[in-house]
Scaffold this motif. Structure first.
Motif, mmCIF file in Angstrom:
data_model
loop_
_atom_site.group_PDB
_atom_site.id
_atom_site.type_symbol
_atom_site.label_atom_id
_atom_site.label_comp_id
_atom_site.label_asym_id
_atom_site.label_seq_id
_atom_site.Cartn_x
_atom_site.Cartn_y
_atom_site.Cartn_z
ATOM 1 N N SER A 35 25.871 8.289 -37.360
ATOM 2 C CA SER A 35 25.898 8.212 -35.908
ATOM 3 C C SER A 35 24.933 9.224 -35.295
ATOM 4 O O SER A 35 24.224 8.932 -34.326
ATOM 5 N N LEU B 251 21.342 8.009 -35.720
ATOM 6 C CA LEU B 251 20.974 7.007 -34.726
ATOM 7 C C LEU B 251 20.727 7.647 -33.364
ATOM 8 O O LEU B 251 19.785 7.285 -32.670
ATOM 9 N N LYS C 180 13.864 -3.987 -26.768
ATOM 10 C CA LYS C 180 14.021 -3.342 -28.074
ATOM 11 C C LYS C 180 14.558 -1.923 -27.910
ATOM 12 O O LYS C 180 15.492 -1.520 -28.604
ATOM 13 N N ARG D 49 18.137 -1.969 -27.132
ATOM 14 C CA ARG D 49 18.964 -2.290 -28.294
ATOM 15 C C ARG D 49 19.202 -1.045 -29.149
ATOM 16 O O ARG D 49 20.292 -0.823 -29.677
ATOM 17 N N ILE D 50 18.161 -0.223 -29.268
ATOM 18 C CA ILE D 50 18.280 0.999 -30.065
ATOM 19 C C ILE D 50 19.235 1.984 -29.399
ATOM 20 O O ILE D 50 20.096 2.574 -30.058
ATOM 21 N N GLU E 285 21.575 1.211 -27.398
ATOM 22 C CA GLU E 285 22.904 0.611 -27.497
ATOM 23 C C GLU E 285 23.466 0.838 -28.901
ATOM 24 O O GLU E 285 24.638 1.209 -29.061
ATOM 25 N N GLY E 286 22.635 0.625 -29.895
ATOM 26 C CA GLY E 286 23.062 0.818 -31.281
ATOM 27 C C GLY E 286 23.501 2.245 -31.553
ATOM 28 O O GLY E 286 24.360 2.505 -32.401
ATOM 29 N N ALA E 287 22.922 3.180 -30.805
ATOM 30 C CA ALA E 287 23.288 4.587 -30.957
ATOM 31 C C ALA E 287 24.518 4.927 -30.132
ATOM 32 O O ALA E 287 24.996 6.064 -30.157
ATOM 33 N N GLU F 221 25.662 1.090 -22.602
ATOM 34 C CA GLU F 221 26.478 -0.107 -22.752
ATOM 35 C C GLU F 221 25.882 -1.225 -21.923
ATOM 36 O O GLU F 221 25.168 -0.986 -20.961
#
Lengths: 111, 111
Positions: free
Chosen positions: A4, A7, A47, A50-51, A53-55, A59
């Motif tokens: 986590s 990221l 993109k 998305r990164i 968000e992935g981290a 939201e």
DNA sequence: CCCTTCCATATCCGAATGGTTATATAACCG
DNA sequence: CGGTTATATAACCATTCGGATATGGAAGGG
């Protein structure tokens, strides 16, 4: 978890993404609003989002045709906690005390 | 500078490098000492150290044949300051107030 | 002096990154 | 329904990254 932090730090390493976070700290914003300040294409922004968000740093909302993004301030805690951890280790270090005493000694014992 | 933050965050994005920093927070250490916990080769460690050094997070000592590394705690300030900045923007946001009031209203006005 | 230890540097490799263009989907506007 | 707006996704491309191997140089120990 370690992953986590990977990221989050990786997400924060890009200036465009940091700028996006600063923008979202002021208020939620749609993808096209977020794109405006940057000279890059919309897919590039998507993109980046998305990164982030992935981290877990942002939201995705749901508002008709736009999907406003929202800063997840709480997620920053994990990162700042890590820094506090480092500083604590540093502060507690006996070697650090040695270092200080040595420096002080050197000051006094000017050969 | 922006670039300085890029380098710092990128440096921190790797778990090996974070572990190295935590180790150095306890005391200075040589390259071979730093290598021990990791299943990677010495050149890989040297690369990580170069990146940490390039980000200003560590410094290189000079002790005969060993070159002990030293954590530069002050350099962490730039990063934590950035987080404070984000939080300040968040806290100052009028939209955030709107958000709060709306939520409160929704609570009361349960239709 | 030779040999070992400690470290740096060069080169190579596969995977990930940041960007692009092209295209798909979904909602709203007449 | 047709066109526009907002966003996502896919395919591609150059660069960077994290690692390995190979090698070089500098200091210490016999």
């Amino acid at each position: 978890m370690e992953e986590s932090l990977n990221l989050k730090f990786a997400a924060l390493a890009d200036p465009t993404r940091r700028a996006i976070l600063l923008r979202l700290a002021k208020s939620d914003a749609t993808v096209s609003q977020l794109q405006k300040p940057f000279p890059i294409t919309q897919p590039a922004i998507s993109k980046h989002l998305r990164i982030l968000e992935g981290a877990g740093l942002i939201e995705r909302g749901q508002a008709a045709q736009s999907r406003p993004r929202h800063l997840n301030v709480i997620a920053l805690n994990e990162v700042t906690t890590w820094f506090e951890h480092v500083r604590t280790l540093w502060d507690d270090s006996f070697d650090r005390l040695d270092e200080f005493l040595t420096a002080t000694n050197n000051d006094k014992g000017g050969d």
